[in-house]
Write a protein that holds these residues in place. Structure first.
Motif, mmCIF file in Angstrom:
data_model
loop_
_atom_site.group_PDB
_atom_site.id
_atom_site.type_symbol
_atom_site.label_atom_id
_atom_site.label_comp_id
_atom_site.label_asym_id
_atom_site.label_seq_id
_atom_site.Cartn_x
_atom_site.Cartn_y
_atom_site.Cartn_z
ATOM 1 N N ASP B 186 0.762 -1.263 -0.024
ATOM 2 C CA ASP B 186 0.105 0.127 -0.114
ATOM 3 C C ASP B 186 0.894 1.426 -0.039
ATOM 4 O OD1 ASP B 186 -2.680 1.539 0.495
ATOM 5 O OD2 ASP B 186 -1.638 1.985 2.226
ATOM 6 N N ALA B 187 2.112 1.032 0.916
ATOM 7 C CA ALA B 187 2.768 2.370 0.974
ATOM 8 C C ALA B 187 3.611 2.824 -0.375
ATOM 9 C CB ALA B 187 3.921 2.057 2.100
ATOM 10 N N TRP B 188 3.521 1.951 -1.391
ATOM 11 C CA TRP B 188 4.473 2.252 -2.660
ATOM 12 C C TRP B 188 3.263 3.198 -3.487
ATOM 13 C CZ3 TRP B 188 4.936 -3.612 -4.572
ATOM 14 C CH2 TRP B 188 5.841 -4.222 -3.613
ATOM 15 N N TYR B 189 1.994 3.091 -3.283
ATOM 16 C CA TYR B 189 1.076 3.894 -4.345
ATOM 17 C C TYR B 189 1.258 5.383 -3.990
ATOM 18 C CZ TYR B 189 -1.516 -0.457 -5.345
ATOM 19 O OH TYR B 189 -1.714 -1.737 -5.951
ATOM 20 N N GLY B 190 1.057 6.159 -5.052
ATOM 21 C CA GLY B 190 1.054 7.430 -4.750
ATOM 22 C C GLY B 190 -0.205 8.078 -3.906
ATOM 23 N N LYS B 191 -0.167 9.180 -3.224
ATOM 24 C CA LYS B 191 -1.188 9.556 -2.424
ATOM 25 C C LYS B 191 -2.642 9.806 -3.392
ATOM 26 C CE LYS B 191 -1.990 13.314 0.678
ATOM 27 N NZ LYS B 191 -2.665 12.775 1.726
ATOM 28 N N GLY B 209 -4.531 -7.317 -8.311
ATOM 29 C CA GLY B 209 -5.806 -8.113 -8.276
ATOM 30 C C GLY B 209 -5.928 -9.653 -8.227
ATOM 31 N N ALA B 210 -4.960 -10.049 -9.187
ATOM 32 C CA ALA B 210 -5.159 -11.650 -9.265
ATOM 33 C C ALA B 210 -5.011 -12.329 -7.782
ATOM 34 C CB ALA B 210 -4.094 -12.013 -10.410
ATOM 35 N N TRP B 211 -3.951 -11.869 -7.278
ATOM 36 C CA TRP B 211 -3.754 -12.362 -6.020
ATOM 37 C C TRP B 211 -4.747 -12.161 -4.971
ATOM 38 C CZ3 TRP B 211 0.078 -15.763 -5.837
ATOM 39 C CH2 TRP B 211 1.294 -15.644 -6.685
ATOM 40 N N LEU B 212 -5.208 -10.963 -5.149
ATOM 41 C CA LEU B 212 -6.438 -10.740 -4.072
ATOM 42 C C LEU B 212 -7.649 -11.647 -4.532
ATOM 43 C CD1 LEU B 212 -5.946 -7.074 -4.112
ATOM 44 C CD2 LEU B 212 -6.011 -8.454 -2.089
ATOM 45 N N LEU B 213 -7.877 -11.779 -5.804
ATOM 46 C CA LEU B 213 -8.906 -12.591 -6.327
ATOM 47 C C LEU B 213 -8.904 -14.018 -6.023
ATOM 48 C CD1 LEU B 213 -11.771 -12.543 -8.353
ATOM 49 C CD2 LEU B 213 -10.137 -13.009 -10.102
ATOM 50 N N TRP B 214 -7.665 -14.602 -5.894
ATOM 51 C CA TRP B 214 -7.513 -15.940 -5.285
ATOM 52 C C TRP B 214 -8.005 -15.880 -3.971
ATOM 53 C CZ3 TRP B 214 -2.020 -17.336 -3.110
ATOM 54 C CH2 TRP B 214 -1.895 -18.798 -3.019
ATOM 55 N N VAL B 215 -7.663 -14.916 -3.058
ATOM 56 C CA VAL B 215 -8.246 -15.094 -1.808
ATOM 57 C C VAL B 215 -9.837 -15.026 -1.747
ATOM 58 C CG1 VAL B 215 -7.925 -14.020 0.751
ATOM 59 C CG2 VAL B 215 -5.902 -14.103 -0.924
ATOM 60 N N ARG B 236 -8.545 -0.060 -0.169
ATOM 61 C CA ARG B 236 -7.757 -0.352 -1.460
ATOM 62 C C ARG B 236 -7.954 -1.587 -1.987
ATOM 63 N NH1 ARG B 236 -4.094 2.189 -3.897
ATOM 64 N NH2 ARG B 236 -3.216 3.590 -2.540
ATOM 65 N N TRP B 237 -7.953 -2.634 -1.483
ATOM 66 C CA TRP B 237 -7.841 -3.946 -2.149
ATOM 67 C C TRP B 237 -9.247 -4.410 -2.652
ATOM 68 C CZ3 TRP B 237 -3.143 -3.397 -2.792
ATOM 69 C CH2 TRP B 237 -2.327 -3.098 -1.565
ATOM 70 N N GLY B 238 -10.220 -4.179 -1.741
ATOM 71 C CA GLY B 238 -11.468 -4.210 -2.138
ATOM 72 C C GLY B 238 -12.014 -3.648 -3.282
ATOM 73 N N ALA B 239 -11.569 -2.357 -3.291
ATOM 74 C CA ALA B 239 -12.060 -1.356 -4.396
ATOM 75 C C ALA B 239 -11.507 -2.032 -5.765
ATOM 76 C CB ALA B 239 -11.645 -0.069 -4.271
ATOM 77 N N LEU B 240 -10.159 -2.314 -5.747
ATOM 78 C CA LEU B 240 -9.383 -3.063 -6.929
ATOM 79 C C LEU B 240 -10.024 -4.237 -7.529
ATOM 80 C CD1 LEU B 240 -6.849 -2.570 -8.466
ATOM 81 C CD2 LEU B 240 -5.902 -4.280 -7.140
ATOM 82 N N VAL B 241 -10.366 -5.084 -6.391
ATOM 83 C CA VAL B 241 -10.962 -6.261 -6.959
ATOM 84 C C VAL B 241 -12.572 -5.986 -7.568
ATOM 85 C CG1 VAL B 241 -11.995 -8.653 -6.524
ATOM 86 C CG2 VAL B 241 -9.554 -7.871 -5.660
ATOM 87 N N LYS B 242 -13.103 -5.247 -6.827
ATOM 88 C CA LYS B 242 -14.409 -4.723 -7.167
ATOM 89 C C LYS B 242 -14.503 -4.018 -8.835
ATOM 90 C CE LYS B 242 -19.094 -4.100 -6.353
ATOM 91 N NZ LYS B 242 -19.699 -5.255 -6.108
ATOM 92 N N GLY B 243 -13.581 -3.174 -8.808
ATOM 93 C CA GLY B 243 -13.395 -2.349 -10.194
ATOM 94 C C GLY B 243 -13.063 -3.502 -11.444
#
Lengths: 251, 251
Positions: B186-191, B209-215, B236-243
């Motif tokens: 998360d800390a890598w991402y720009g504000k 997204g693919a790693w999260l989708l796996w979970v 962040r992670w939920g929004a990514l997979v949802k998107g």
């Protein structure tokens, strides 16, 4: 842009004084951008005091996530009054504050650059036992004592630097492992590409270059170690550092 | 572009069949590009035989650096006759071969993307003991036997999956460590940035997204584990997979 920036760096017993790869990342960027700056020298045990005297905030925390960790590089910009720690943060700051200079972290690649740096350092396991130990012997006594004590406790699990330094067959094997590690980094590059981003220099190249420059500086340009690295991976590493010689000025 | 590409994937006992994060990286890219393809299903022990039957080259080697390592995804493109293994190589291939589709690895970011993937996976130490073990229980028996045998030997140092699965207080601690690992990413991402490259989707986002989708797939969308992840790091992670739900079609 008339006022000279100040880059705080750690001196050594070498004629050039400079050696630190993390500080070289920042200096490469300053030189590449052609920004006016000058270096002020601070021995390791005096870094925390410098931050406090200047009223600068630590750029990060120690492993406990709480204790401030005072590190160099530290950049002071008298035009804005900003203090910036951490070489990647310095690169971002200079890109943003001096947009008329060449960009080193192209828009959209900030997170990729952070991840690049992590991936790069994750391949340096073999490097520490060579370059980190060798560094100890080029520091001034006041920094050498500090460096030895902290690195023996952190990187080398309590072993003396002399004991952690690989010898004989171990050394050959570990040196071969170091070459293998650089081979993994080499494999990231696009076919025929000189730079991480292809034809254009970016901050990622200055990070790779700074680690290599460290090895060249502490072993010496005529050392067997450096001559060996010059031959690795079709001369990629030597060509990179050679190409960056024009950004090696210490102002 | 009239001919349908073939994506080889590993089935499961789940209604959707799909689960594999590495194969989802490739499928996300195919769906994002809107390329016509269909999935063919191959159980783990039959992957090597598939490569040999098709006359396809392994995409890499096992740890010894010599033995071919036959993995999925494998993509077949009947328009060119090409077989492509490895999801990043598939993304590159599709960018190059179908330049009229949206690019996922922008020019100049290939090496940064490779490094991103390495840095990402270097933070998954805690993830394996959850998601890899859970995966075993959704595979068909013929793949389950293969998966268990190979993963117990490699990832878990000879321990049975059931023994390597953290329990009680250990589980709480390891789950917290997993959250901490995602915090580093998360800390890598720009504000304020939703994607790795800011506003624009790139291959790096499909890997995350693919790693999260796996979970989400192996634990289930209503599981406590997934509901917890949805709350991490300001969603962040939920929004990514949802998107990315619009790229979840299994053709």
């Amino acid at each position: 842009m008339s006022k000279s920036l100040i880059l705080y760096d750690i001196p050594s017993t070498l004629p050039s004084n400079t050696w630190s790869p993390n500080i070289w990342k920042a200096r490469y960027v300053l030189n590449y951008k052609g920004l006016p700056y000058h270096t002020e020298w601070v021995e390791y045990p005096h870094i925390e005091g410098l931050y406090k005297k200047l009223g600068a905030q630590a750029g990060g925390t120690k492993a406990d996530g709480l204790t401030p960790y005072y590190t160099l590089p530290l950049l002071y910009d008298p035009s804005t009054g900003a203090f910036v720690s951490d070489s990647a943060a310095i690169a971002r700051y200079l890109d943003k504050t001096y947009p008329e200079t060449p960009t080193v972290i192209p828009v959209g690649t900030g997170a990729l650059h952070y991840a690049f740096n992590e991936a790069l350092e994750s391949h340096f396991d073999a490097l520490w036992q060579f370059a980190l130990i060798q560094t100890n012997f080029i520091l001034n006594p006041v920094s050498e004592e500090y460096f030895r004590r902290t690195r023996e406790a952190s990187t080398f699990g309590g072993r003396k630097l002399e004991d952690a330094s690989p010898k004989g067959e171990d050394r050959k094997r570990e040196w071969a492992r170091l070459k293998g590690d650089f081979g993994k980094i080499d494999a990231w590059y696009g076919k025929g590409d000189r730079y991480v981003m292809g034809d254009a220099v970016s901050y990622a190249d200055f990070t790779v270059g700074a680690w290599l420059l460290w090895v060249r500086i502490i072993y010496g340009v005529d050392s067997e170690e450096w001559k060996d690295i010059l031959m690795w991976h079709e001369g990629r590493w030597g060509a990179l550092v050679k190409g960056f010689e024009k950004y090696e000025a210490v102002l």
